[in-house]
Design an enzyme around this catalytic site. Structure first.
Site, short mmCIF file in Angstrom:
data_model
loop_
_atom_site.label_atom_id
_atom_site.label_comp_id
_atom_site.label_asym_id
_atom_site.label_seq_id
_atom_site.Cartn_x
_atom_site.Cartn_y
_atom_site.Cartn_z
N LYS A 13 4.33 1.78 8.80
CA LYS A 13 4.23 0.65 9.74
C LYS A 13 4.71 -0.66 9.11
O LYS A 13 5.47 -1.40 9.71
CB LYS A 13 2.77 0.42 10.18
CG LYS A 13 2.13 1.55 10.88
CD LYS A 13 0.72 1.20 11.34
CE LYS A 13 -0.24 0.76 10.27
NZ LYS A 13 -0.69 1.77 9.32
N ARG A 88 -7.84 -1.08 15.19
CA ARG A 88 -8.12 0.15 14.45
C ARG A 88 -9.23 0.95 15.10
O ARG A 88 -9.60 2.00 14.59
CB ARG A 88 -8.50 -0.19 13.03
CG ARG A 88 -7.26 -0.27 12.11
CD ARG A 88 -7.76 -0.17 10.73
NE ARG A 88 -6.96 0.32 9.69
CZ ARG A 88 -6.03 -0.33 9.01
NH1 ARG A 88 -5.62 -1.49 9.41
NH2 ARG A 88 -5.48 0.20 7.96
N ARG A 122 2.54 5.60 -4.57
CA ARG A 122 2.87 4.18 -4.39
C ARG A 122 2.26 3.32 -5.51
O ARG A 122 1.12 3.53 -5.90
CB ARG A 122 2.34 3.72 -3.03
CG ARG A 122 2.93 2.40 -2.60
CD ARG A 122 2.30 1.93 -1.33
NE ARG A 122 2.83 2.57 -0.14
CZ ARG A 122 2.29 2.40 1.06
NH1 ARG A 122 1.23 1.66 1.22
NH2 ARG A 122 2.82 2.99 2.10
N ARG A 155 -3.12 0.67 -6.14
CA ARG A 155 -4.18 -0.02 -5.40
C ARG A 155 -5.42 0.87 -5.33
O ARG A 155 -5.30 2.08 -5.18
CB ARG A 155 -3.69 -0.31 -3.98
CG ARG A 155 -3.17 -1.70 -3.79
CD ARG A 155 -2.49 -1.93 -2.46
NE ARG A 155 -3.15 -1.36 -1.30
CZ ARG A 155 -2.64 -1.41 -0.06
NH1 ARG A 155 -1.47 -1.97 0.15
NH2 ARG A 155 -3.28 -0.88 0.95
N ARG A 166 -9.87 6.94 3.98
CA ARG A 166 -9.02 6.21 4.95
C ARG A 166 -8.49 7.16 6.02
O ARG A 166 -8.41 6.80 7.19
CB ARG A 166 -7.84 5.54 4.23
CG ARG A 166 -8.22 4.25 3.53
CD ARG A 166 -7.12 3.80 2.61
NE ARG A 166 -6.02 3.14 3.30
CZ ARG A 166 -4.83 2.91 2.74
NH1 ARG A 166 -4.59 3.28 1.50
NH2 ARG A 166 -3.88 2.29 3.42
P1 AMP Z 1 -3.80 -1.79 5.66
O1 AMP Z 1 -3.03 -2.61 4.71
O2 AMP Z 1 -3.49 -2.05 7.10
O3 AMP Z 1 -3.79 -0.31 5.32
O4 AMP Z 1 -5.33 -2.24 5.50
C1 AMP Z 1 -6.00 -2.13 4.29
C2 AMP Z 1 -7.50 -2.14 4.52
O5 AMP Z 1 -7.88 -3.38 5.14
C3 AMP Z 1 -8.03 -1.07 5.44
O6 AMP Z 1 -8.25 0.17 4.79
C4 AMP Z 1 -9.33 -1.72 5.92
O7 AMP Z 1 -10.33 -1.63 4.93
C5 AMP Z 1 -8.94 -3.16 6.06
N1 AMP Z 1 -8.43 -3.47 7.42
C6 AMP Z 1 -7.17 -3.84 7.76
N2 AMP Z 1 -7.06 -4.04 9.08
C7 AMP Z 1 -8.30 -3.77 9.59
C8 AMP Z 1 -8.85 -3.77 10.89
N3 AMP Z 1 -8.10 -4.05 11.97
N4 AMP Z 1 -10.16 -3.46 11.04
C9 AMP Z 1 -10.93 -3.16 9.98
N5 AMP Z 1 -10.47 -3.11 8.73
C10 AMP Z 1 -9.17 -3.42 8.52
#
Ligand code: AMP
Length: 214
Positions: A13, A88, A122, A155, A166
């Site tokens: 994404k 989400r 990654r 990370r 996740r």
């Molecule tokens: P991402 O970079 O989108 O994979 O987000 C990394 C982490 O941020 C996720 O695993 C969640 O812990 C948190 N996060 C990001 N966006 C959301 C969301 N819309 N709702 C809840 N947690 C989020």
């Protein structure tokens, strides 16, 4: 042109959002990036979010909503955006529907072995956030960023245990959104196991069409 990008971790994404954002001059808004920035700046939002993020769990809805609302209210988001990482879950999708009129939702669908390969390998630069991959895009000097010399690390939420959580969270909480948006006639599904160039060839004409009517 208000577009939501849906997809499991590793679906790409962020990569497509960056490409499309550059081409169509609309901002890429990633809630993950907003939260990571808050952690880097040691804000209260960052402190609240970090434990959830490190474990691969969702940050509570009301916590993530605040920075998102603020970002959507900035002038560059008025003409549209590519929203990556939000919503989400169904509650967030209802919240978003009350805030913005979304034109299209693209679901990037990716298989488990591809996810494991992409995310497990990654590596990220601590300083400039450049992304590398142990196999597909290795750094020239082990542990050192090619671009800025910063430390390159894995990370916490990309380690095997956090990734497992996740993926479970995605399946349970986020994947019902595919049906949610399909029922509203807003969904486009893309096979994201394909290489970037091929996926781009599929999504670009759709975005281009939306861009003409905006
Ligand atoms: P991402 O970079 O989108 O994979 O987000 C990394 C982490 O941020 C996720 O695993 C969640 O812990 C948190 N996060 C990001 N966006 C959301 C969301 N819309 N709702 C809840 N947690 C989020």
């Amino acid at each position: 042109m208000r577009i939501v990008l849906l997809g499991a971790p590793g679906a790409g994404k962020g990569t497509y959002a960056r490409l499309l954002s550059e081409k169509y001059k609309i901002p890429h808004i990633s809630t993950g990036d907003l939260l990571r920035q808050a952690i880097k700046e040691h804000t209260a939002l960052g402190a609240k979010s970090k434990p959830f993020m490190d474990q691969g769990r969702l940050v509570p809805d009301e916590v993530v909503l605040r920075p998102l609302k603020k970002r959507l209210g900035e002038p560059d988001a008025r003409n549209g955006f590519l929203l990556d990482g939000y919503p989400r879950n169904i509650h967030q999708a209802d919240t978003l529907a009350a805030l913005e009129k979304i034109d299209k939702v693209i679901s990037f669908e990716v298989s488990l072995p591809v996810i494991m390969e992409r995310i497990g390998g990654r590596r990220t630069c601590e300083k400039c956030a450049s992304i590398f991959h142990v196999k597909n895009m290795p750094v020239k000097v082990e542990g050192v960023c090619d671009k800025c010399g910063g430390r390159v690390y894995q990370r916490k939420d990309e380690t095997p245990l956090a990734l497992e959580i996740r993926l479970e969270t995605y399946k349970k909480e986020t994947s019902p959104l595919v049906e949610y948006y399909a029922q509203k006639g807003m969904l486009m599904r893309v096979n994201a196991d394909y290489p970037i160039e091929k996926v781009n060839l599929i999504i670009d004409p759709i975005i281009s069409e939306l861009n003409k009517i905006r």
